[in-house]
Design a protein around this motif. Structure first.
Motif, PDB file in Angstrom:
ATOM      1  N   GLU A 208       0.959  -1.371   0.160  1.00 51.37           N
ATOM      2  CA  GLU A 208      -0.060  -0.210  -0.071  1.00 51.37           C
ATOM      3  C   GLU A 208       0.785   1.231  -0.012  1.00 51.37           C
ATOM      4  O   GLU A 208       0.430   2.193  -0.832  1.00 51.37           O
ATOM      5  N   ILE A 209       2.042   1.113   0.714  1.00 47.73           N
ATOM      6  CA  ILE A 209       2.771   2.455   1.042  1.00 47.73           C
ATOM      7  C   ILE A 209       3.495   2.675  -0.399  1.00 47.73           C
ATOM      8  O   ILE A 209       3.448   3.707  -0.862  1.00 47.73           O
ATOM      9  N   ILE A 210       4.088   1.656  -1.103  1.00 45.94           N
ATOM     10  CA  ILE A 210       4.527   1.678  -2.358  1.00 45.94           C
ATOM     11  C   ILE A 210       3.716   2.308  -3.242  1.00 45.94           C
ATOM     12  O   ILE A 210       4.129   3.274  -4.144  1.00 45.94           O
ATOM     13  N   GLN A 211       2.539   1.510  -3.435  1.00 47.62           N
ATOM     14  CA  GLN A 211       1.524   2.106  -4.379  1.00 47.62           C
ATOM     15  C   GLN A 211       1.086   3.588  -4.365  1.00 47.62           C
ATOM     16  O   GLN A 211       0.942   4.360  -5.124  1.00 47.62           O
ATOM     17  N   GLU A 212       1.033   4.135  -2.830  1.00 48.66           N
ATOM     18  CA  GLU A 212       0.675   5.414  -2.727  1.00 48.66           C
ATOM     19  C   GLU A 212       1.823   6.333  -3.161  1.00 48.66           C
ATOM     20  O   GLU A 212       1.607   7.335  -3.602  1.00 48.66           O
ATOM     21  N   GLU A 213       3.213   6.000  -2.848  1.00 48.49           N
ATOM     22  CA  GLU A 213       4.192   6.691  -3.373  1.00 48.49           C
ATOM     23  C   GLU A 213       4.215   6.901  -4.802  1.00 48.49           C
ATOM     24  O   GLU A 213       4.661   7.913  -5.544  1.00 48.49           O
ATOM     25  N   VAL A 214       3.950   5.733  -5.568  1.00 45.62           N
ATOM     26  CA  VAL A 214       4.046   5.571  -7.032  1.00 45.62           C
ATOM     27  C   VAL A 214       2.828   6.674  -7.455  1.00 45.62           C
ATOM     28  O   VAL A 214       3.241   7.349  -8.205  1.00 45.62           O
ATOM     29  N   ARG A 215       1.816   6.662  -6.751  1.00 43.47           N
ATOM     30  CA  ARG A 215       0.587   7.713  -7.276  1.00 43.47           C
ATOM     31  C   ARG A 215       1.138   9.175  -6.972  1.00 43.47           C
ATOM     32  O   ARG A 215       0.747   9.910  -7.857  1.00 43.47           O
ATOM     33  N   LEU A 216       1.755   9.404  -5.979  1.00 43.23           N
ATOM     34  CA  LEU A 216       2.207  10.663  -5.671  1.00 43.23           C
ATOM     35  C   LEU A 216       3.316  11.167  -6.710  1.00 43.23           C
ATOM     36  O   LEU A 216       3.000  12.373  -7.240  1.00 43.23           O
ATOM     37  N   HIS A 217       4.067  10.205  -7.003  1.00 47.13           N
ATOM     38  CA  HIS A 217       4.970  10.624  -7.927  1.00 47.13           C
ATOM     39  C   HIS A 217       4.516  10.785  -9.188  1.00 47.13           C
ATOM     40  O   HIS A 217       4.818  11.938 -10.160  1.00 47.13           O
ATOM     41  N   GLN A 218       3.556  10.084  -9.766  1.00 43.80           N
ATOM     42  CA  GLN A 218       2.994  10.059 -11.134  1.00 43.80           C
ATOM     43  C   GLN A 218       2.217  11.520 -11.104  1.00 43.80           C
ATOM     44  O   GLN A 218       2.177  12.342 -12.252  1.00 43.80           O
ATOM     45  N   ASN A 219       1.462  11.909 -10.118  1.00 42.83           N
ATOM     46  CA  ASN A 219       0.760  13.243 -10.023  1.00 42.83           C
ATOM     47  C   ASN A 219       1.707  14.241 -10.212  1.00 42.83           C
ATOM     48  O   ASN A 219       1.468  15.298 -10.885  1.00 42.83           O
ATOM     49  N   GLU A 220       2.843  14.323  -9.515  1.00 44.41           N
ATOM     50  CA  GLU A 220       3.999  15.126  -9.536  1.00 44.41           C
ATOM     51  C   GLU A 220       4.653  15.377 -11.012  1.00 44.41           C
ATOM     52  O   GLU A 220       4.698  16.474 -11.643  1.00 44.41           O
ATOM     53  N   ASN A 221       4.599  14.411 -11.596  1.00 44.53           N
ATOM     54  CA  ASN A 221       5.252  14.432 -13.151  1.00 44.53           C
ATOM     55  C   ASN A 221       4.095  14.762 -14.062  1.00 44.53           C
ATOM     56  O   ASN A 221       4.651  15.631 -15.057  1.00 44.53           O
ATOM     57  N   VAL A 222       2.873  14.596 -13.689  1.00 44.28           N
ATOM     58  CA  VAL A 222       1.750  15.146 -14.686  1.00 44.28           C
ATOM     59  C   VAL A 222       1.799  16.884 -14.397  1.00 44.28           C
ATOM     60  O   VAL A 222       1.605  17.353 -15.546  1.00 44.28           O
TER      61      VAL A 222
END
Length: 69
Positions: free
Chosen positions: A10-24
């Motif tokens: 869950e923590i890893i998935q949340e970090e991936v989502r946060l990183h993707q949003n920053e990139n967008v």
């Protein structure tokens, strides 16, 4: 402190989502800057660019762009 595999996932998935949003967001900002620079190159003044951006903000606030108000 121990973390379960499920919680770690869950923590890893949340970090991936946060990183993707920053990139967008970074990509969108770069595209907007590119458009503004192109308009400037074609003769728009900084005041004209600001007026355009303010109109876009008004349209966002009115619900014409983005989430409905």
């Amino acid at each position: 402190m121990k973390i379960s595999k499920a919680r770690l996932k869950e923590i890893i998935q949340e970090e991936v989502r946060l990183h993707q949003n920053e990139n967008v967001q970074e990509s969108a900002e770069a595209q907007i800057e590119s458009i503004l620079n192109e308009l400037s190159d074609n003769g728009f003044s900084n005041e004209g660019l600001k007026a355009m951006l303010l109109k876009v903000i008004e349209n966002i606030d009115a619900g014409f762009i983005g989430e409905p108000s």
